[in-house]
Motif scaffolding. Structure first.
Motif, mmCIF file in Angstrom:
data_model
loop_
_atom_site.group_PDB
_atom_site.id
_atom_site.type_symbol
_atom_site.label_atom_id
_atom_site.label_comp_id
_atom_site.label_asym_id
_atom_site.label_seq_id
_atom_site.Cartn_x
_atom_site.Cartn_y
_atom_site.Cartn_z
ATOM 1 N N GLU A 146 0.826 -1.207 0.000
ATOM 2 C CA GLU A 146 0.000 0.000 0.000
ATOM 3 C C GLU A 146 0.863 1.262 0.000
ATOM 4 O OE1 GLU A 146 -2.499 -0.285 3.376
ATOM 5 O OE2 GLU A 146 -3.730 -1.905 2.568
ATOM 6 N N ASP A 147 2.163 1.092 0.229
ATOM 7 C CA ASP A 147 3.079 2.233 0.232
ATOM 8 C C ASP A 147 3.397 2.652 -1.205
ATOM 9 O OD1 ASP A 147 6.175 3.256 0.358
ATOM 10 O OD2 ASP A 147 5.058 3.779 2.169
ATOM 11 N N VAL A 148 3.610 3.967 -1.398
ATOM 12 C CA VAL A 148 3.889 4.497 -2.733
ATOM 13 C C VAL A 148 5.156 3.879 -3.318
ATOM 14 C CG1 VAL A 148 4.425 6.604 -4.027
ATOM 15 C CG2 VAL A 148 2.723 6.655 -2.194
ATOM 16 N N PHE A 149 6.132 3.582 -2.463
ATOM 17 C CA PHE A 149 7.393 3.006 -2.921
ATOM 18 C C PHE A 149 7.148 1.721 -3.709
ATOM 19 C CE2 PHE A 149 10.869 -0.003 -1.983
ATOM 20 C CZ PHE A 149 11.923 0.670 -2.587
ATOM 21 N N PHE A 150 6.271 0.844 -3.198
ATOM 22 C CA PHE A 150 5.988 -0.428 -3.874
ATOM 23 C C PHE A 150 5.037 -0.226 -5.047
ATOM 24 C CE2 PHE A 150 7.367 -1.655 0.344
ATOM 25 C CZ PHE A 150 8.190 -2.739 0.091
ATOM 26 N N LEU A 151 4.097 0.718 -4.924
ATOM 27 C CA LEU A 151 3.164 0.962 -6.020
ATOM 28 C C LEU A 151 3.892 1.498 -7.248
ATOM 29 C CD1 LEU A 151 0.163 2.553 -4.078
ATOM 30 C CD2 LEU A 151 0.298 0.259 -5.052
ATOM 31 N N GLU A 152 4.899 2.348 -7.040
ATOM 32 C CA GLU A 152 5.670 2.866 -8.168
ATOM 33 C C GLU A 152 6.388 1.734 -8.896
ATOM 34 O OE1 GLU A 152 6.886 7.396 -6.764
ATOM 35 O OE2 GLU A 152 8.241 5.720 -6.358
ATOM 36 N N MET A 153 6.968 0.817 -8.132
ATOM 37 C CA MET A 153 7.656 -0.306 -8.779
ATOM 38 C C MET A 153 6.655 -1.216 -9.488
ATOM 39 S SD MET A 153 10.747 -1.375 -6.205
ATOM 40 C CE MET A 153 9.719 -1.578 -4.756
ATOM 41 N N GLY A 154 5.452 -1.347 -8.923
ATOM 42 C CA GLY A 154 4.422 -2.134 -9.592
ATOM 43 C C GLY A 154 4.004 -1.512 -10.904
ATOM 44 N N PRO B 263 -4.057 -9.706 -25.130
ATOM 45 C CA PRO B 263 -3.836 -8.437 -24.444
ATOM 46 C C PRO B 263 -3.782 -8.604 -22.939
ATOM 47 C CG PRO B 263 -6.101 -8.624 -25.207
ATOM 48 C CD PRO B 263 -5.377 -9.797 -25.754
ATOM 49 N N MET B 264 -3.031 -7.731 -22.315
ATOM 50 C CA MET B 264 -2.903 -7.759 -20.863
ATOM 51 C C MET B 264 -4.184 -7.235 -20.237
ATOM 52 S SD MET B 264 -0.048 -5.933 -18.476
ATOM 53 C CE MET B 264 -0.496 -4.323 -19.102
ATOM 54 N N GLU B 265 -4.661 -7.903 -19.219
ATOM 55 C CA GLU B 265 -5.864 -7.472 -18.535
ATOM 56 C C GLU B 265 -5.604 -6.175 -17.799
ATOM 57 O OE1 GLU B 265 -7.315 -10.460 -15.989
ATOM 58 O OE2 GLU B 265 -7.547 -11.974 -17.549
ATOM 59 N N GLU B 266 -6.574 -5.267 -17.885
ATOM 60 C CA GLU B 266 -6.432 -3.977 -17.226
ATOM 61 C C GLU B 266 -6.440 -4.170 -15.717
ATOM 62 O OE1 GLU B 266 -8.649 0.384 -17.109
ATOM 63 O OE2 GLU B 266 -9.397 -1.237 -18.390
ATOM 64 N N GLY B 267 -5.482 -3.517 -15.049
ATOM 65 C CA GLY B 267 -5.416 -3.606 -13.595
ATOM 66 C C GLY B 267 -4.932 -4.943 -13.086
ATOM 67 N N SER B 268 -4.239 -5.746 -13.965
ATOM 68 C CA SER B 268 -3.808 -7.079 -13.558
ATOM 69 C C SER B 268 -2.710 -7.030 -12.498
ATOM 70 C CB SER B 268 -3.319 -7.852 -14.784
ATOM 71 O OG SER B 268 -2.242 -7.155 -15.402
ATOM 72 N N VAL B 269 -1.878 -6.000 -12.528
ATOM 73 C CA VAL B 269 -0.793 -5.864 -11.558
ATOM 74 C C VAL B 269 -0.822 -4.446 -11.010
ATOM 75 C CG1 VAL B 269 1.685 -5.969 -11.192
ATOM 76 C CG2 VAL B 269 0.617 -7.546 -12.803
ATOM 77 N N SER B 270 -0.849 -4.305 -9.710
ATOM 78 C CA SER B 270 -0.873 -2.974 -9.116
ATOM 79 C C SER B 270 0.256 -2.781 -8.114
ATOM 80 C CB SER B 270 -2.220 -2.726 -8.423
ATOM 81 O OG SER B 270 -2.431 -3.677 -7.405
ATOM 82 N N ALA B 271 0.942 -3.844 -7.730
ATOM 83 C CA ALA B 271 2.049 -3.724 -6.789
ATOM 84 C C ALA B 271 3.092 -4.777 -7.149
ATOM 85 C CB ALA B 271 1.574 -3.902 -5.352
ATOM 86 N N ILE B 272 4.302 -4.572 -6.634
ATOM 87 C CA ILE B 272 5.437 -5.387 -7.046
ATOM 88 C C ILE B 272 5.289 -6.843 -6.624
ATOM 89 C CG2 ILE B 272 6.732 -4.795 -4.959
ATOM 90 C CD1 ILE B 272 8.239 -5.209 -8.460
ATOM 91 N N PHE B 273 4.591 -7.102 -5.491
ATOM 92 C CA PHE B 273 4.489 -8.462 -4.969
ATOM 93 C C PHE B 273 3.096 -9.060 -5.171
ATOM 94 C CE2 PHE B 273 8.030 -7.206 -1.879
ATOM 95 C CZ PHE B 273 8.997 -7.827 -2.664
ATOM 96 N N ASP B 274 2.340 -8.547 -6.112
ATOM 97 C CA ASP B 274 0.987 -9.064 -6.318
ATOM 98 C C ASP B 274 0.987 -10.559 -6.651
ATOM 99 O OD1 ASP B 274 -0.301 -6.804 -5.705
ATOM 100 O OD2 ASP B 274 -1.129 -6.403 -7.683
ATOM 101 N N GLU B 275 1.916 -10.973 -7.465
ATOM 102 C CA GLU B 275 1.972 -12.391 -7.864
ATOM 103 C C GLU B 275 2.269 -13.282 -6.659
ATOM 104 O OE1 GLU B 275 4.472 -15.255 -10.970
ATOM 105 O OE2 GLU B 275 4.669 -13.060 -11.054
#
Length: 803
Positions: A580-588, A608-620
């Motif tokens: 939820e921190d901006v630092f991780f969201l930017e990398m995502g 095509p890539m799904e919209e909003g599929s990745v929003s943070a670096i550790f989502d997977e």
């Protein structure tokens, strides 16, 4: 009779008047109103007369205004005709025209446009000639001034003052010429050849003027005693010397020497500002980053001799890189104040916008450092690593690499504090500006070195974690104060999860020092994500071992799985909070851009890539942890269900019991007691070991599975139910519901099919018979929301009523 004779003939009266009279005096009663009606008509007619008079006056004023406008227009047309006549008389070609109208048509249609075009052409030629002459004069003055400065250096002029004046004159003319060229580029883009010709001559002048200005600047620096002596800083403890022991030549210069230096500094800055303007104009519509900001030339001249002097000492400290960082930081810190106090006003005077001398000084010193590291230090370490991989013999190469990175991170933190003292907010800077003041920029220029660093960090972290995972106590001892740190929920997580999080947090902290978002994202994906995967692999291995040895039938195996689920849930909650921190969201977002570009490049093979599929670096990784929890929570409920099913098999197969008469004092079927006791015991063990959130998932999943088991095994098994049988089943289910009542208020709500089946068995015969003809309407009226019609019919068919 006389009044009647004054009336007009009937045939002459209009239909509207007749209609009006018929409406108002059609009978004797209407005749009594004739007098008042006449008064109303007279008043109305008066109003109409006044309105007509006002309209007449308005019309007269409009006509007068129109007449006045018409007179003015007529006079204008007359004047135009006179002018055209004069023009016709002055044009020889019109003599042969037969009449006046033909002459006017020819003038208006052919000769006037041609004349206007010729006048415009002549005006353009005049403007071009004036502009070319002006530019030629300016460039001539520039070339004369440049020639004068060259003659001075060849010994033909002895006055330094005159040379500096000629340089300032050349810079002034250069700025004037650039102003003209900028105006021409915007207003006369078709004069591109004129602009190119002037640019060519100006470039030749600048090719002489700038190097000469730099040569003079270097000579002045030498006269000032720059660079300062570094011998006092090259002892084994270079950080122990104080600033006062090393005089700053920039502060000690005086008199004519100081004046010359300041004038030369301003001239160099003015040349750079001019060059910035020229590049900005020439790159209009293209990438202009190079033109908008280049390193400050005057500061580079200060740093260059220091860099040469420093590198002679760097070579002596190959095995002591901490001395290198200490020396560079000390020099940077000792002279940074003079940049603000002495040089920044000169930059402002030269109107060189967007430059901070403090930042340029720091950036140039840092560039000197990481250039040396990239050229001399890292290749040595990489050679040692290659030798280690080839021979298989452990060396200190990895330790040296990590130690060097530690020094770089510490150095960057101190450098950022120096820059921050000037009021520059690093958090608001773009990656490019942050990269200039970071020694770790060497990894941005060499992604292969970044990958190698990430590999070393990962190997070091996993080696240290191996001792943590091998210690069985870390899998049983709980994390302390986890609920206070991450909310009110007690995850009951083992200490090993905290150990993995600490290592991951260490990698994240080191990643924060990288100057660009893309490099941080790449490093964290290569070194951080595998740590999470390793943690998940450890959890999965322990769960599979427990399942393989005992099929999760004993309590120790259940506790082992519960601890693993707790660890996964705790780890997942921490990752979500981090993300939820901006630092991780930017990398995502950076990762999203890379994935999007990859999909575009490979669009012929991938969708095509799904919209909003990745929003943070550790989502997977978070998704994998969720899947692990879901899978093993479901297995825990399946294990309990399997044991319950095995122990109540006789209870499920005994169809006769639902037609037998209940014994006195009977409360629950004996064949069900053992199954309920087993289930309650296992659930108690799971509740004690598992965190609250996942335990809710276990008992809800178990309730849903038992609902299907009992409904299909008893109510849909063609067993006949008399009144006593329905009562027996209801009592048994009440006991079952009571077990689940320890975890919820309405346990029967989690057994929808069994609950509605019991409701059917308890209905009166007359009411049940209505289900056959009532259909869906009857189902809605009786609250049957989870049973289908054929299931209701089957239960009703097996219900036996006795008198």
């Amino acid at each position: 009779m006389e009044s009647a004779e004054t009336l007009p003939p009937f045939s002459t009266v209009s239909s509207s008047a007749l209609s009006f009279l018929n409406d108002n005096i059609s009978n004797a009663q209407g005749l009594t109103r004739v007098s008042s009606l006449a008064t109303e008509l007279n008043a109305h007619c008066g109003d109409l007369d006044r309105s007509l008079t006002e309209l007449h006056r308005s019309l007269e004023s409009k006509l007068f205004a129109y007449a006045s406008f018409s007179d003015r227009a007529n006079s204008l047309f007359t004047h135009v005709n006179v002018e055209l006549a004069d023009l016709a008389s002055a044009t020889p070609s019109t003599v042969s025209v037969a009449d006046g109208s033909g002459t006017a048509d020819q003038i208006l249609g052919e000769e006037l446009p041609a004349l206007a075009k010729e006048v415009a052409r002549l005006e353009t030629v005049r403007a071009y000639a004036e502009t070319a002459l002006k530019l030629d004069s300016l460039v001539g003055d520039i070339e004369d001034a440049v020639s004068s400065t060259m003659n001075k250096n060849m010994g033909k002029h002895s006055s330094t003052k005159n040379c500096e004046d000629m340089r300032l004159r050349a810079i002034k003319r250069l700025k004037q010429a650039e102003d003209v060229l900028t105006s021409v580029t915007k207003t006369r883009p078709q004069w591109a050849r004129l602009v190119a010709a002037v640019d060519h001559r100006v470039d030749r002048a600048l090719a002489i003027l700038r190097p000469q200005a730099i040569v003079d600047h270097r000579a002045l620096l030498t006269s000032l005693g720059w660079p300062p002596p570094l011998s006092t800083l090259t002892s084994s403890t270079p950080d122990t010397k104080t600033t006062s022991e090393i005089p700053n030549p920039l502060f000690t210069m005086q008199g004519n020497l100081k004046t010359q230096y300041c004038e030369n500094f301003i001239a160099l800055c003015s040349l750079q500002e001019l060059q910035r303007r020229r590049k900005s104009r020439q790159l209009e519509g293209h990438s202009r980053e190079v033109a908008l900001h280049q390193p400050l030339w005057a500061i580079e001249e200060l740093v260059s001799p220091i860099s040469v002097a420093c590198q002679r000492h760097f070579a002596k400290w190959i095995d002591k890189p901490e001395f290198i960082f200490t020396l560079v930081y000390k020099i940077t810190r000792d002279y940074v104040d003079s940049m603000d106090e002495l040089l920044q006003p000169l930059v402002d005077e030269a109107m060189l916008v967007g430059y901070s001398c403090r930042e340029e000084w720091v950036s140039a010193m840092v560039t000197t450092l990481f250039t040396y590291l990239a050229r001399e230090t890292f290749p040595v370490y990489i050679g040692q690593l290659d030798e280690e991989s080839n021979t298989g013999i452990q060396s200190q190469a990895r330790v040296s690499w990590l130690h060097l990175v530690d020094l770089m991170i510490s150095f960057d933190k101190r450098i950022k504090s120096l820059v921050a003292q000037s009021g520059i907010l690093l958090s608001l800077q773009e990656d490019g500006n942050s990269q200039k003041i970071s020694s770790l920029s060497v990894f941005c220029d060499r992604p292969d070195w970044l990958d190698l660093w990430a590999e070393i960090e990962l190997a070091d972290a996993l080696e240290k974690l191996k001792h943590e995972t091998d210690d069985e106590r870390n899998w049983t001892m709980k994390v302390q104060d986890a609920a206070l740190l991450f909310g009110a929920e007690d995850y009951k997580s083992p200490a090993v999860s905290s150990a993995f999080l600490q290592r991951l947090s260490s990698v994240v902290d080191r990643c924060r020092s990288l100057p660009t978002i893309s490099s941080r994202s790449r490093f964290l994906r290569l070194s951080g994500a595998p740590i999470i995967q390793k943690f998940l692999d450890c959890l999965l291995m322990r769960c599979q071992e427990a399942e393989g040895l005992t099929a999760l039938t004993d309590d120790d195996a259940l506790i082992k799985v519960a601890n693993s689920v707790n660890a996964a849930h705790y780890f997942e909650s921490v990752l979500k909070e981090w993300c939820e921190d901006v630092f991780f969201l930017e990398m995502g977002s950076c990762q999203d851009d890379q994935i999007g570009a990859s999909l575009i490049d490979n669009s012929f093979t991938e969708g095509p890539m799904e919209e909003g599929s990745v929003s943070a670096i550790f989502d997977e990784e978070i998704k994998k942890l969720e899947e692990f929890r879901t899978e093993w929570v479901e297995k825990l409920s399946v294990v309990v269900l399997r044991g319950f099913d095995a122990r109540c098999r006789d209870y499920m197969k005994n169809r006769r019991q639902w037609q037998e008469k209940n014994e006195e004092g009977w409360t629950v079927s004996k064949t069900l007691v053992g199954a309920l006791d087993y289930m309650q015991g296992k659930m108690s063990v799971i509740q004690e070991s598992l965190n609250g959130v996942d335990f809710v998932g276990v008992w809800r999943s178990l309730a849903a599975a038992m609902d299907r088991l009992i409904f299909n095994g008893i109510l849909m098994s063609n067993a006949k139910f008399n009144n006593d049988g329905a009562e027996r089943l209801g009592c048994d289910m009440e006991v079952l519901f009571g077990v689940f009542g320890a975890w919820c208020l309405r346990p029967e709500g989690f057994f929808p099919k069994v609950n509605e089946g019991l409701k059917l068995l308890k209905m009166e015969e007359r009411r049940l018979q209505g289900s056959v003809v009532g259909g869906e309407t009857w189902m809605k009226e009786n609250g049957m929301r989870h049973l289908r019609m054929f299931e209701i019919e089957k239960i009703v068919k097996n219900r036996v009523f006795t008198n």
